[in-house]
Design an enzyme around this catalytic site. Structure first.
Site, PDB file in Angstrom:
ATOM      1  N   ARG A 106       0.809  -1.226   0.000  1.00  0.00           N
ATOM      2  CA  ARG A 106       0.000   0.000   0.000  1.00  0.00           C
ATOM      3  C   ARG A 106       0.841   1.275   0.000  1.00  0.00           C
ATOM      4  O   ARG A 106       0.344   2.344   0.323  1.00  0.00           O
ATOM      5  CB  ARG A 106      -0.998   0.002   1.160  1.00  0.00           C
ATOM      6  CG  ARG A 106      -2.025  -1.121   1.071  1.00  0.00           C
ATOM      7  CD  ARG A 106      -3.166  -0.887   2.059  1.00  0.00           C
ATOM      8  NE  ARG A 106      -4.197  -1.913   1.888  1.00  0.00           N
ATOM      9  CZ  ARG A 106      -4.257  -3.043   2.603  1.00  0.00           C
ATOM     10  NH1 ARG A 106      -3.360  -3.271   3.529  1.00  0.00           N
ATOM     11  NH2 ARG A 106      -5.224  -3.912   2.382  1.00  0.00           N
ATOM     12  N   LYS A 128       3.083  11.205 -11.249  1.00  0.00           N
ATOM     13  CA  LYS A 128       2.394  10.243 -12.117  1.00  0.00           C
ATOM     14  C   LYS A 128       3.204   8.954 -12.229  1.00  0.00           C
ATOM     15  O   LYS A 128       4.410   8.983 -12.444  1.00  0.00           O
ATOM     16  CB  LYS A 128       2.197  10.820 -13.520  1.00  0.00           C
ATOM     17  CG  LYS A 128       1.040  11.780 -13.648  1.00  0.00           C
ATOM     18  CD  LYS A 128       0.841  12.150 -15.113  1.00  0.00           C
ATOM     19  CE  LYS A 128      -0.361  13.039 -15.318  1.00  0.00           C
ATOM     20  NZ  LYS A 128      -0.567  13.361 -16.751  1.00  0.00           N
ATOM     21  N   GLU A 170      10.174  18.232 -24.749  1.00  0.00           N
ATOM     22  CA  GLU A 170       9.492  18.574 -23.501  1.00  0.00           C
ATOM     23  C   GLU A 170      10.008  19.897 -22.935  1.00  0.00           C
ATOM     24  O   GLU A 170       9.249  20.659 -22.338  1.00  0.00           O
ATOM     25  CB  GLU A 170       9.664  17.450 -22.470  1.00  0.00           C
ATOM     26  CG  GLU A 170       8.957  16.151 -22.828  1.00  0.00           C
ATOM     27  CD  GLU A 170       7.446  16.218 -22.613  1.00  0.00           C
ATOM     28  OE1 GLU A 170       6.927  17.277 -22.215  1.00  0.00           O
ATOM     29  OE2 GLU A 170       6.780  15.192 -22.841  1.00  0.00           O
ATOM     30  N   LYS A 212       6.913  23.085 -13.775  1.00  0.00           N
ATOM     31  CA  LYS A 212       6.050  21.923 -13.558  1.00  0.00           C
ATOM     32  C   LYS A 212       5.582  21.843 -12.111  1.00  0.00           C
ATOM     33  O   LYS A 212       4.419  21.503 -11.841  1.00  0.00           O
ATOM     34  CB  LYS A 212       6.748  20.627 -13.960  1.00  0.00           C
ATOM     35  CG  LYS A 212       5.805  19.427 -13.820  1.00  0.00           C
ATOM     36  CD  LYS A 212       6.159  18.247 -14.664  1.00  0.00           C
ATOM     37  CE  LYS A 212       5.049  17.206 -14.615  1.00  0.00           C
ATOM     38  NZ  LYS A 212       5.360  15.994 -15.402  1.00  0.00           N
ATOM     39  N   GLU A 222      -4.767  16.450 -12.006  1.00  0.00           N
ATOM     40  CA  GLU A 222      -5.024  16.751 -13.417  1.00  0.00           C
ATOM     41  C   GLU A 222      -6.504  16.934 -13.712  1.00  0.00           C
ATOM     42  O   GLU A 222      -7.045  16.423 -14.689  1.00  0.00           O
ATOM     43  CB  GLU A 222      -4.444  15.646 -14.310  1.00  0.00           C
ATOM     44  CG  GLU A 222      -4.218  16.107 -15.751  1.00  0.00           C
ATOM     45  CD  GLU A 222      -3.491  15.084 -16.601  1.00  0.00           C
ATOM     46  OE1 GLU A 222      -2.405  15.406 -17.080  1.00  0.00           O
ATOM     47  OE2 GLU A 222      -4.010  13.960 -16.770  1.00  0.00           O
ATOM     48  N   ARG A 226      -3.395  21.457 -14.771  1.00  0.00           N
ATOM     49  CA  ARG A 226      -2.331  20.500 -15.095  1.00  0.00           C
ATOM     50  C   ARG A 226      -2.487  19.921 -16.497  1.00  0.00           C
ATOM     51  O   ARG A 226      -1.523  19.439 -17.092  1.00  0.00           O
ATOM     52  CB  ARG A 226      -2.295  19.385 -14.051  1.00  0.00           C
ATOM     53  CG  ARG A 226      -1.141  18.413 -14.248  1.00  0.00           C
ATOM     54  CD  ARG A 226      -0.955  17.478 -13.078  1.00  0.00           C
ATOM     55  NE  ARG A 226       0.120  16.533 -13.323  1.00  0.00           N
ATOM     56  CZ  ARG A 226       0.657  15.761 -12.391  1.00  0.00           C
ATOM     57  NH1 ARG A 226       0.237  15.821 -11.145  1.00  0.00           N
ATOM     58  NH2 ARG A 226       1.634  14.929 -12.700  1.00  0.00           N
ATOM     59  N   ASN A 230      -0.086  18.579 -21.209  1.00  0.00           N
ATOM     60  CA  ASN A 230      -0.286  17.561 -22.241  1.00  0.00           C
ATOM     61  C   ASN A 230      -0.275  18.137 -23.657  1.00  0.00           C
ATOM     62  O   ASN A 230      -0.709  17.462 -24.603  1.00  0.00           O
ATOM     63  CB  ASN A 230      -1.611  16.824 -21.997  1.00  0.00           C
ATOM     64  CG  ASN A 230      -1.583  16.004 -20.723  1.00  0.00           C
ATOM     65  OD1 ASN A 230      -0.619  15.310 -20.448  1.00  0.00           O
ATOM     66  ND2 ASN A 230      -2.639  16.098 -19.928  1.00  0.00           N
ATOM     67  N   HIS A 233       0.489  15.845 -26.592  1.00  0.00           N
ATOM     68  CA  HIS A 233       0.500  14.456 -26.155  1.00  0.00           C
ATOM     69  C   HIS A 233      -0.679  13.647 -26.673  1.00  0.00           C
ATOM     70  O   HIS A 233      -0.521  12.460 -26.969  1.00  0.00           O
ATOM     71  CB  HIS A 233       0.546  14.391 -24.629  1.00  0.00           C
ATOM     72  CG  HIS A 233       1.870  14.773 -24.049  1.00  0.00           C
ATOM     73  ND1 HIS A 233       2.438  16.020 -24.233  1.00  0.00           N
ATOM     74  CD2 HIS A 233       2.753  14.080 -23.286  1.00  0.00           C
ATOM     75  CE1 HIS A 233       3.599  16.075 -23.609  1.00  0.00           C
ATOM     76  NE2 HIS A 233       3.811  14.910 -23.028  1.00  0.00           N
ATOM     77  N   HIS A 237       0.530  10.378 -28.624  1.00  0.00           N
ATOM     78  CA  HIS A 237       0.517   9.022 -28.083  1.00  0.00           C
ATOM     79  C   HIS A 237       0.234   7.978 -29.155  1.00  0.00           C
ATOM     80  O   HIS A 237       0.792   6.877 -29.127  1.00  0.00           O
ATOM     81  CB  HIS A 237      -0.505   8.909 -26.953  1.00  0.00           C
ATOM     82  CG  HIS A 237       0.000   9.461 -25.652  1.00  0.00           C
ATOM     83  ND1 HIS A 237      -0.816   9.690 -24.566  1.00  0.00           N
ATOM     84  CD2 HIS A 237       1.245   9.838 -25.262  1.00  0.00           C
ATOM     85  CE1 HIS A 237      -0.093  10.177 -23.569  1.00  0.00           C
ATOM     86  NE2 HIS A 237       1.152  10.288 -23.973  1.00  0.00           N
ATOM     87  N   HIS A 247       9.040   9.085 -27.297  1.00  0.00           N
ATOM     88  CA  HIS A 247       8.044   9.985 -26.716  1.00  0.00           C
ATOM     89  C   HIS A 247       8.294  11.426 -27.163  1.00  0.00           C
ATOM     90  O   HIS A 247       7.366  12.130 -27.579  1.00  0.00           O
ATOM     91  CB  HIS A 247       8.080   9.898 -25.190  1.00  0.00           C
ATOM     92  CG  HIS A 247       7.103  10.808 -24.518  1.00  0.00           C
ATOM     93  ND1 HIS A 247       5.749  10.539 -24.453  1.00  0.00           N
ATOM     94  CD2 HIS A 247       7.272  11.998 -23.886  1.00  0.00           C
ATOM     95  CE1 HIS A 247       5.138  11.503 -23.819  1.00  0.00           C
ATOM     96  NE2 HIS A 247       6.034  12.414 -23.458  1.00  0.00           N
TER      97      HIS A 247
END
Length: 345
Positions: A106, A128, A170, A212, A222, A226, A230, A233, A237, A247
């Site tokens: 956990r 993330k 990026e 960031k 998000e 946030r 993207n 993106h 993707h 990427h």
């Protein structure tokens, strides 16, 4: 935020110090990074019982099978709730390493040691984690912040050239979404950046990390601002998975699509659009593609977790250094945009 986001930017691993008394440490890395950096890291952890799990480099390692294998290794090694996971590598290692740390018993402590430009400026920051299921990226994952992030800038000198260039996609993104003056800084220092000047790279990584962190602190999950991270993106993707592109390369092409769509909608002027192309051209970032069906890209976009209520949530530029979220873009507009960029070859 569950944890404060702390980033250390250094020239080596000398200051990699663990204040907590962990019973065991699991380093998750990949085979390439292990060969170059594992000895330097182990020297700083000599007082701890340390185990190493090495991945095959590449996006394919972000799978349920690898995730399960790491769990079995952690259990057989006797990791407990008082243990630590260190992810040493690029975005793939950080994503799966973070997911393991967030779910093992956990949740146990995590330290990111990103070794690629893309990971240092983006993927290691913000909590993330995730793995891929089939063609769909990061559909299984968590939000889980490390206790800190340790970016050793000198690792960028051992990157393959195309990996460093992909990371610049990026880097440039932060100027497009938040601070257009940063684009001017990148242009002015472009030769030093390409020559891997350590002092300039430190400034670049710090600037991106600061932006960031500001965005993530406002919107950890998000649900709002946030989403601007993207940019490029959603388009990218599909290219990344179907076209087997890196990427960074997929994001630069995807950002070209976002700018192309914004230009057609008259959200931006042509001068801004061509400025984007000029910056990408200098860093040899791709802006077009071939041999991928546009409908396949659309199919990936339909299943993108960033969309909701059957609407496409696309990030589009609206001014120099500013973007916004649009949920009124039609499939026809998307297909036209993809075809235009594809036909630019």
């Amino acid at each position: 935020m569950e944890k404060q986001i702390i980033v250390h930017i250094e020239n080596n691993f000398d200051n990699l110090v663990l204040k907590n008394n962990y019973d065991k440490i699991l380093i998750i890395t990949d085979e390439n990074v292990k060969k170059i950096y594992i000895d330097s890291v182990l020297k700083k952890l000599s007082n701890h019982k340390t185990y190493i799990y090495s991945l095959i480099p590449g996006e394919e390692s972000k799978s349920l099978k690898v995730y399960s294998d790491i769990f079995e290794y952690a259990i057989s090694s006797g990791l407990t709730r008082k243990s630590l996971v260190i992810s040493l590598g690029g975005g793939v290692v950080g994503d799966i390493g973070g997911f393991v740390a967030s779910t093992y018993m956990r949740g146990i402590d995590l330290v990111h040691c990103p070794t690629t430009l893309l990971a240092q400026v983006d993927s290691s920051i913000g909590g993330k984690t995730g793995i891929n299921i089939g063609n769909y990226k990061n559909v299984m994952g968590t939000f889980y912040n490390p206790i800190y992030i340790y970016s050793n800038i000198s690792t960028l000198k051992t990157l393959k050239r195309e990996d460093f260039i992909g990371g610049m996609s990026e880097v440039i993104k932060y100027g497009l979404i938040w601070d257009y003056d940063f684009i001017s800084f990148i242009e002015y220092n472009k030769e030093k950046i390409l020559n891997l000047d350590i002092d300039i790279l430190k400034e670049v990584v710090k600037k991106c990390a600061d932006i960031k962190i500001k965005v993530v602190k406002e919107d950890e999950r998000e649900n709002g601002i946030r989403k601007i991270l993207n940019l490029g993106h959603s388009f990218g993707h599909g290219l990344e998975k179907i076209g087997k592109l890196s990427h960074g390369y997929a994001v630069s092409i995807g950002t070209n699509m976002a700018f192309k769509l914004a230009l057609r909608r008259e959200l931006i002027d042509s001068e801004y659009y061509y400025k984007l192309l000029d910056v990408y051209k200098y860093f040899n970032l791709p802006t077009t593609f071939k041999d991928i069906d546009e409908k396949e890209i659309l199919d990936i976009m339909k299943k993108d977790k960033k969309n909701s209520f059957s609407k496409y949530n696309l990030i589009l530029p609206i001014d120099y250094g500013k973007v916004d979220v649009f949920d009124d873009v039609t499939e026809e507009e998307i297909l036209i945009t993809i075809k235009e960029v594809k036909n630019e070859l």
